[in-house]
Design a protein around this motif. Structure first.
Motif, short mmCIF file in Angstrom:
data_model
loop_
_atom_site.label_atom_id
_atom_site.label_comp_id
_atom_site.label_asym_id
_atom_site.label_seq_id
_atom_site.Cartn_x
_atom_site.Cartn_y
_atom_site.Cartn_z
N TYR A 110 0.83 -1.21 0.00
CA TYR A 110 0.00 0.00 0.00
C TYR A 110 0.86 1.26 0.00
N LEU A 118 -5.86 6.29 0.61
CA LEU A 118 -5.21 5.01 0.91
C LEU A 118 -5.34 4.12 -0.33
N GLU A 148 -5.76 5.57 8.69
CA GLU A 148 -4.51 5.16 8.04
C GLU A 148 -3.62 4.36 8.98
N LEU A 205 -4.18 0.61 8.35
CA LEU A 205 -3.82 0.01 7.06
C LEU A 205 -2.52 -0.76 7.23
#
Length: 130
Positions: A64, A80, A101, A104
């Motif tokens: 990511y 994201l 975030e 993630l």
């Protein structure tokens, strides 16, 4: 105004699927190989006979990035973005939504959802799986 995807005969089935709430993957009708992104010929056997299957819509974050700059028309930063390992064995890039975030992470289980843009376009987005 959001940037719109280019729809053509190789990927129209995918965008028709997002409007119907389905994540569709291209499948070779000759050898049954799955592929994404779609294309005109099967990279495994070279056949031009292609169809599609409806994916489970489940996957795992493979990688990511958190996009902070530059601004993207029609989007709030940060965005994201992740490479998703689909349960069907393919990878797809997508936006992760409704997730702090800080949560993630590589290995996070996600599920597809669809964000309608207008009557002709719905975009696949990803949320933390239940």
């Amino acid at each position: 105004m959001a940037v719109r995807p280019m729809v053509n005969r190789d990927n129209a089935y995918f965008w028709d699927g997002t409007l119907a709430g389905e994540l569709r993957l291209q499948r070779c009708n000759a050898c049954q190989a799955l592929r994404h992104p779609p294309g005109p010929a099967c990279p495994d056997c070279g056949a031009l006979d292609r169809g599609h299957v409806v994916a489970s819509g489940l996957g795992t974050v493979y990688s990511y990035v958190i996009h902070r700059h530059p601004p993207v028309p029609g989007k709030e930063l940060p965005i994201l973005l992740a490479v998703i390992d689909l349960d069907e064995g393919l990878r797809m890039v997508g936006e992760i939504v409704d997730l702090p975030e800080s949560e993630l992470a590589i290995g996070l289980r996600v599920q597809v959802d669809f964000a309608p843009v207008d009557d002709e376009l719905s975009l696949p987005i990803w949320r933390k799986a239940d």
